[in-house]
Design a protein around this motif. Structure first.
Motif, PDB file in Angstrom:
ATOM      1  N   GLN A 351       0.838  -1.203   0.000  1.00 35.95           N
ATOM      2  CA  GLN A 351       0.000   0.000   0.000  1.00 35.95           C
ATOM      3  C   GLN A 351       0.871   1.251   0.000  1.00 35.95           C
ATOM      4  OE1 GLN A 351      -2.254  -1.048   3.564  1.00 35.95           O
ATOM      5  NE2 GLN A 351      -4.146  -1.070   2.367  1.00 35.95           N
ATOM      6  N   ARG A 352       1.965   1.229   0.742  1.00 36.64           N
ATOM      7  CA  ARG A 352       2.863   2.387   0.775  1.00 36.64           C
ATOM      8  C   ARG A 352       3.440   2.688  -0.610  1.00 36.64           C
ATOM      9  NH1 ARG A 352       5.283   4.464   5.204  1.00 36.64           N
ATOM     10  NH2 ARG A 352       7.285   4.549   4.089  1.00 36.64           N
ATOM     11  N   LEU A 353       3.812   1.642  -1.314  1.00 35.87           N
ATOM     12  CA  LEU A 353       4.365   1.846  -2.659  1.00 35.87           C
ATOM     13  C   LEU A 353       3.318   2.459  -3.575  1.00 35.87           C
ATOM     14  CD1 LEU A 353       6.580   1.543  -4.754  1.00 35.87           C
ATOM     15  CD2 LEU A 353       5.835  -0.835  -5.111  1.00 35.87           C
ATOM     16  N   ALA A 354       2.073   1.945  -3.491  1.00 38.35           N
ATOM     17  CA  ALA A 354       1.005   2.474  -4.340  1.00 38.35           C
ATOM     18  C   ALA A 354       0.711   3.934  -4.011  1.00 38.35           C
ATOM     19  CB  ALA A 354      -0.253   1.622  -4.170  1.00 38.35           C
ATOM     20  N   ILE A 355       0.716   4.299  -2.709  1.00 38.88           N
ATOM     21  CA  ILE A 355       0.457   5.679  -2.295  1.00 38.88           C
ATOM     22  C   ILE A 355       1.583   6.594  -2.781  1.00 38.88           C
ATOM     23  CG2 ILE A 355       0.310   7.206  -0.268  1.00 38.88           C
ATOM     24  CD1 ILE A 355      -1.016   4.788   1.194  1.00 38.88           C
ATOM     25  N   ALA A 375      12.314  11.552  -0.805  1.00 40.10           N
ATOM     26  CA  ALA A 375      12.979  10.291  -1.126  1.00 40.10           C
ATOM     27  C   ALA A 375      12.192   9.137  -0.530  1.00 40.10           C
ATOM     28  CB  ALA A 375      14.409  10.309  -0.578  1.00 40.10           C
ATOM     29  N   TRP A 376      12.351   7.960  -1.083  1.00 43.06           N
ATOM     30  CA  TRP A 376      11.580   6.788  -0.644  1.00 43.06           C
ATOM     31  C   TRP A 376      11.767   6.510   0.855  1.00 43.06           C
ATOM     32  CZ3 TRP A 376       7.679   3.804  -1.429  1.00 43.06           C
ATOM     33  CH2 TRP A 376       7.581   2.564  -0.789  1.00 43.06           C
ATOM     34  N   ALA A 377      12.930   6.748   1.367  1.00 46.58           N
ATOM     35  CA  ALA A 377      13.186   6.437   2.777  1.00 46.58           C
ATOM     36  C   ALA A 377      12.813   7.583   3.712  1.00 46.58           C
ATOM     37  CB  ALA A 377      14.665   6.080   2.956  1.00 46.58           C
ATOM     38  N   ASP A 378      12.207   8.648   3.200  1.00 48.52           N
ATOM     39  CA  ASP A 378      12.018   9.856   4.010  1.00 48.52           C
ATOM     40  C   ASP A 378      10.613  10.431   3.867  1.00 48.52           C
ATOM     41  OD1 ASP A 378      12.771  11.873   5.764  1.00 48.52           O
ATOM     42  OD2 ASP A 378      13.429  13.193   4.137  1.00 48.52           O
ATOM     43  N   TRP A 379       9.569   9.593   4.079  1.00 47.23           N
ATOM     44  CA  TRP A 379       8.196  10.103   3.982  1.00 47.23           C
ATOM     45  C   TRP A 379       7.278   9.307   4.906  1.00 47.23           C
ATOM     46  CZ3 TRP A 379       3.925   7.377   1.709  1.00 47.23           C
ATOM     47  CH2 TRP A 379       4.246   6.110   1.212  1.00 47.23           C
ATOM     48  N   HIS A 380       6.110   9.898   5.203  1.00 45.86           N
ATOM     49  CA  HIS A 380       5.107   9.261   6.057  1.00 45.86           C
ATOM     50  C   HIS A 380       3.883   8.907   5.209  1.00 45.86           C
ATOM     51  CE1 HIS A 380       6.593  11.270  10.056  1.00 45.86           C
ATOM     52  NE2 HIS A 380       7.587  10.830   9.295  1.00 45.86           N
ATOM     53  N   ALA A 381       3.340   7.716   5.422  1.00 46.99           N
ATOM     54  CA  ALA A 381       2.063   7.342   4.803  1.00 46.99           C
ATOM     55  C   ALA A 381       0.952   7.807   5.737  1.00 46.99           C
ATOM     56  CB  ALA A 381       1.989   5.838   4.574  1.00 46.99           C
ATOM     57  N   VAL A 400       0.976  10.921   0.693  1.00 41.17           N
ATOM     58  CA  VAL A 400       2.361  11.165   1.074  1.00 41.17           C
ATOM     59  C   VAL A 400       2.428  12.423   1.943  1.00 41.17           C
ATOM     60  CG1 VAL A 400       4.658  11.786   0.231  1.00 41.17           C
ATOM     61  CG2 VAL A 400       3.309  10.029  -0.959  1.00 41.17           C
ATOM     62  N   ALA A 401       3.220  12.364   3.000  1.00 39.24           N
ATOM     63  CA  ALA A 401       3.426  13.534   3.872  1.00 39.24           C
ATOM     64  C   ALA A 401       4.872  13.561   4.328  1.00 39.24           C
ATOM     65  CB  ALA A 401       2.492  13.480   5.078  1.00 39.24           C
ATOM     66  N   CYS A 402       5.435  14.750   4.376  1.00 40.80           N
ATOM     67  CA  CYS A 402       6.774  14.875   4.955  1.00 40.80           C
ATOM     68  C   CYS A 402       6.651  14.864   6.474  1.00 40.80           C
ATOM     69  CB  CYS A 402       7.464  16.148   4.473  1.00 40.80           C
ATOM     70  SG  CYS A 402       6.764  17.690   5.122  1.00 40.80           S
TER      71      CYS A 402
END
Length: 421
Positions: A351-355, A375-381, A400-402
């Motif tokens: 689900q994270r990848l799709a979001i 970046a992929w390693a630096d975000w919140h779902a 996606v949220a920082c």
């Protein structure tokens, strides 16, 4: 330790240097009659029990904390300050009438006896450090052995982080809005019962013996752990529901309302339900009290049974369980549209990848940033409709949220109409 016979005149002169109620002490509890009897004993030069003080060095100028003798010390200060008079029926002292007199009215010979009376004070000379606090508390409990300390007063003097956490919780503003007062650590008692119920995760016995075991068995309790955070969260919720003094909040009501609120927070879309809970509870209590004024054959038998449960064995598991089931049934019948939470709160890796791909990696909140790409390693779902509002953990409800934006959202609508997870 060292014993010093201090005249009462010195004890009164040192008043600002002595703290009679460090946090393990109980509040003032003596009656007027008990105070008068002590002063009468002093004037007749009878022996009175020694006091125990702890030598300290505090920024506020206090040099001693009272381990034992608080009630006697306060009585001496109060009489010398003229706050009460001797009993009206006492016999003369050395042939001089003293009945009904305050300190300032005493014959000079009698007031001299009072001023010069030597009180035996045992000073714990070493300034005991934090890691030796348990020894002071243990001394307090030993010295109180055989006196009429209530169970919560004894627990308040027990060592450990559970005691410290409950002491902190008892200062929550919610308790000030209840009907009962903090006489003899009543807030601590109810707070301790709430903590035990939260730890159990269901109705359980909260009698004094159960609370004693909880204090003793959780001396290393984590004050920032899961249970501690949930307790504070529930009390914050109750304070929002009851922001003002509410006379319907009796002790037994506070307990079951805590349990109901804990269930709402843990399992339901509870955001914004505080007003509904308060409205329903006050209406329920009004109905219940009115039911008691009706003729016996007209009374609602269910409300009669609930009243019985609030007046007998209120701290037993059976009583709490029955009251909670009754309250939950009535509340959810009144508000059937409150939705259970999605049992899944965390988005799966898929689900994270799709979001992330759906939003092309850009922050959708734009509170602290301008929608920067992450970046992929630096975000919140993040849940678009908050999980606490019934939002589902599905891709269509994810964004996606920082980190900075997600942390400040705090259940408030964002510019895109979303609410916090």
């Amino acid at each position: 330790m060292s014993k010093k016979p201090l005249p009462i005149s010195t004890i009164c002169a040192w008043k600002t240097r002595i703290d009679p109620t460090p946090d393990y002490q109980r509040p003032p509890a003596w009656s007027r009659k008990q105070k008068q009897l002590l002063i009468d004993s002093i004037l007749r030069e009878y022996d009175i029990p020694k006091m125990y003080w702890r030598s300290v060095s505090r920024d506020d100028g206090v040099k001693y904390e009272v381990i034992d003798g608080q009630q006697r010390l306060r009585t001496i200060w109060e009489y010398q300050a003229g706050e009460f008079a001797l009993a009206k029926n006492i016999d003369p002292v050395n042939g001089i009438a003293c009945a009904g007199k305050k300190y300032a009215d005493l014959d000079l010979d009698i007031s001299t006896i009072f001023d010069a009376y030597p009180v035996d004070v045992v000073i714990v000379d070493d300034a005991i450090q934090t890691d030796e606090e348990d020894e002071v508390r243990d001394m307090f409990l030993r010295l109180q052995n055989g006196t009429t300390l209530k169970a919560q007063e004894k627990r308040n003097a027990m060592p450990g982080q559970m005691r410290d956490f409950i002491k902190d919780v008892a200062s929550h503003k919610f308790f000030e809005n209840c009907k009962f007062t903090n006489s003899r650590f009543a807030f601590d008692h109810i707070a301790a019962q709430m903590v035990r119920l939260e730890m159990a995760g269901e109705p359980t016995s909260v009698r004094d013996g159960d609370l004693n075991k909880m204090y003793d068995g959780n001396r290393d309790f984590d004050p920032i752990g899961k249970v501690a955070k949930k307790v504070r969260r529930v009390l914050d919720y109750l304070l929002r529901a009851f922001p003002d003094k509410t006379p319907e909040l009796e002790r037994y009501n506070a307990i079951v309302l805590y349990c109901l609120s804990s269930t709402l927070i843990g399992s339901y879309a509870h955001s914004g339900t505080e007003e509904a809970l308060a409205k329903w509870f006050i209406e329920f209590e009004t109905e219940r009290r009115k039911n008691e004024t009706l003729d016996e054959e007209e009374r609602d038998p269910q409300l009669i049974e609930y009243r019985r449960l609030t007046s007998q064995s209120t701290d037993s598991e059976e009583s709490i369980r029955a009251r909670l089931e009754f309250i939950e049934r009535r509340f959810f019948l009144a508000y059937p549209d409150i939705e259970p939470l999605d049992e899944t709160r965390i988005f799966t890796p898929e689900q994270r990848l799709a979001i992330y791909r759906k939003n092309d990696g850009h922050c959708q909140l734009k509170i602290k940033c301008n929608g920067e790409r992450l970046a992929w390693a630096d975000w919140h779902a993040d849940h678009i409709v908050a999980h606490s509002n019934g939002g589902k953990t599905v891709v269509s409800n994810g964004q996606v949220a920082c980190g900075p934006c997600n942390l400040v959202k705090s259940n408030k609508p964002d510019p895109n109409g979303a609410t916090a997870s």
